[in-house]
Motif scaffolding. Sequence first.
Motif, mmCIF file in Angstrom:
data_model
loop_
_atom_site.group_PDB
_atom_site.id
_atom_site.type_symbol
_atom_site.label_atom_id
_atom_site.label_comp_id
_atom_site.label_asym_id
_atom_site.label_seq_id
_atom_site.Cartn_x
_atom_site.Cartn_y
_atom_site.Cartn_z
ATOM 1 N N PHE A 124 0.809 -1.224 0.000
ATOM 2 C CA PHE A 124 0.000 0.000 0.000
ATOM 3 C C PHE A 124 0.840 1.272 0.000
ATOM 4 O O PHE A 124 0.280 2.371 -0.093
ATOM 5 N N ALA A 125 2.159 1.136 0.105
ATOM 6 C CA ALA A 125 3.072 2.281 0.084
ATOM 7 C C ALA A 125 2.680 3.347 1.102
ATOM 8 O O ALA A 125 2.751 4.551 0.842
ATOM 9 N N ALA A 126 2.227 2.917 2.273
ATOM 10 C CA ALA A 126 1.800 3.840 3.324
ATOM 11 C C ALA A 126 2.993 4.286 4.152
ATOM 12 O O ALA A 126 3.953 3.537 4.352
ATOM 13 N N SER A 127 2.951 5.512 4.612
ATOM 14 C CA SER A 127 4.031 6.041 5.445
ATOM 15 C C SER A 127 3.661 6.034 6.920
ATOM 16 O O SER A 127 4.523 6.199 7.778
ATOM 17 N N GLU A 128 2.355 5.832 7.217
ATOM 18 C CA GLU A 128 1.884 5.810 8.592
ATOM 19 C C GLU A 128 0.932 4.638 8.796
ATOM 20 O O GLU A 128 0.301 4.157 7.842
ATOM 21 N N ILE A 129 0.815 4.205 10.036
ATOM 22 C CA ILE A 129 -0.125 3.149 10.402
ATOM 23 C C ILE A 129 -0.931 3.632 11.594
ATOM 24 O O ILE A 129 -0.369 4.127 12.578
ATOM 25 N N SER A 130 -2.246 3.475 11.502
ATOM 26 C CA SER A 130 -3.147 3.883 12.579
ATOM 27 C C SER A 130 -3.870 2.663 13.120
ATOM 28 O O SER A 130 -4.295 1.794 12.349
ATOM 29 N N ILE A 131 -3.999 2.574 14.436
ATOM 30 C CA ILE A 131 -4.768 1.501 15.054
ATOM 31 C C ILE A 131 -5.660 2.100 16.125
ATOM 32 O O ILE A 131 -5.387 3.177 16.663
ATOM 33 N N GLY A 132 -6.760 1.411 16.415
ATOM 34 C CA GLY A 132 -7.656 1.861 17.472
ATOM 35 C C GLY A 132 -9.105 1.629 17.103
ATOM 36 O O GLY A 132 -9.442 1.365 15.937
ATOM 37 N N PHE A 133 -9.940 1.727 18.095
ATOM 38 C CA PHE A 133 -11.383 1.596 17.925
ATOM 39 C C PHE A 133 -12.014 2.866 18.485
ATOM 40 O O PHE A 133 -12.003 3.100 19.675
ATOM 41 N N GLY A 134 -12.565 3.674 17.603
ATOM 42 C CA GLY A 134 -13.091 4.971 18.019
ATOM 43 C C GLY A 134 -11.968 5.989 18.050
ATOM 44 O O GLY A 134 -11.844 6.831 17.163
ATOM 45 N N THR A 135 -11.125 5.912 19.059
ATOM 46 C CA THR A 135 -9.940 6.762 19.160
ATOM 47 C C THR A 135 -8.741 5.994 18.613
ATOM 48 O O THR A 135 -8.465 4.884 19.055
ATOM 49 N N THR A 136 -8.089 6.568 17.631
ATOM 50 C CA THR A 136 -6.968 5.883 16.991
ATOM 51 C C THR A 136 -5.653 6.568 17.352
ATOM 52 O O THR A 136 -5.617 7.746 17.703
ATOM 53 N N ILE A 137 -4.578 5.787 17.293
ATOM 54 C CA ILE A 137 -3.235 6.348 17.440
ATOM 55 C C ILE A 137 -2.498 6.125 16.129
ATOM 56 O O ILE A 137 -2.626 5.068 15.506
ATOM 57 N N THR A 138 -1.765 7.120 15.721
ATOM 58 C CA THR A 138 -1.082 7.084 14.436
ATOM 59 C C THR A 138 0.407 7.370 14.621
ATOM 60 O O THR A 138 0.773 8.351 15.272
ATOM 61 N N PHE A 139 1.233 6.485 14.061
ATOM 62 C CA PHE A 139 2.673 6.680 14.087
ATOM 63 C C PHE A 139 3.249 6.346 12.723
ATOM 64 O O PHE A 139 2.643 5.602 11.933
ATOM 65 N N ASP A 140 4.424 6.880 12.480
ATOM 66 C CA ASP A 140 5.152 6.571 11.259
ATOM 67 C C ASP A 140 5.490 5.071 11.224
ATOM 68 O O ASP A 140 5.644 4.421 12.263
ATOM 69 N N VAL A 141 5.622 4.530 10.010
ATOM 70 C CA VAL A 141 5.948 3.108 9.856
ATOM 71 C C VAL A 141 7.266 2.779 10.558
ATOM 72 O O VAL A 141 7.422 1.698 11.146
ATOM 73 N N SER A 142 8.210 3.712 10.524
ATOM 74 C CA SER A 142 9.503 3.466 11.184
ATOM 75 C C SER A 142 9.340 3.331 12.692
ATOM 76 O O SER A 142 10.089 2.597 13.344
ATOM 77 N N TRP A 143 8.333 4.018 13.268
ATOM 78 C CA TRP A 143 8.059 3.897 14.698
ATOM 79 C C TRP A 143 7.629 2.478 15.031
ATOM 80 O O TRP A 143 8.120 1.861 15.973
#
Length: 308
Positions: A123-142
Amino acid sequence: MEDTAANGVSGALLDGLGWLVSNIVMAFYNFGYALLNPQLWLDWSNSESLIRFIYYGGSVEFFFVMFTAFIVITVIGIWRSSVMWGCVRVLEGFANTVGRFFAWAGLLMVLQQIVIVFMQRVFAASEISIGFGTTITFDVSWWSEELKLYNAMVVALCVTYTFVQGSHVRVDLFYSNVRFRTKKVIDMFGALFFMMPVAVLVWMYGWFFLWRHLVTPKVSASDQIDLLMRKSRILKWNVETIGFSPNGFNGYFLFKVLLVAFAGLVFLHAIAVFYRAFLEWKEGIGSENKYLDRDTLGTGEEAYEGTH
């Protein structure tokens, strides 16, 4: 000259013995005082309480409380074997419970790595987000750097579980060729003179290493309580959030927490190893592996057990 040297040695020995006895006696008072006054070291909203907790967590006083408790329980256990067997079952059960829970970090590490590869390559994404309702997002390198935390969890928190399961690599030079009771003596010696001292050293250095990255001004193992109490006037939280790369994992203070947890687990399990070895030496070969709770792979898989 010889008489003077002999007197000096005997004087030093008497002083050392007096210091040892006085610290053992004071351990009862220190333990009772801490138990009856928890607000003096557990109220972390008060900087003086926090600084007491930091100091006593790596202090001579705390060491002798643990040392004295070990002596008392050992004496009682020699008198009543059921008490010592109870300690073995509790400590080995604790090691198994902690290890079996945190062993799942290995699976989580694999699944997260798969997600990272798909997000980057497909998907060539630079960030990944996880969560249900409230999400947290960090860079792929994180997320990539955070994988090291899962690995550290498995190493630090599953170490005693692995010991109980018999999965550690043993460097066996003569152990397998000696008699049963000789093996137990070797186990007792190893627990007392290798496991415990190493665990204490790692704890002493790891404890202050941890707090140097959580609070400011910096604390040191060489600081006396009077100096630390003066520091408490300007003490404040300063949790380390610096990563190795701009968008990389920034929770490296958690590795310091794991280091301290590792030392504590190893020290407690050294007691279990010593007690089990002593009881098996005392009761004979019929008590070998008594109450030992090991995982099983099922009927027909016995040859592979202890290797996972």
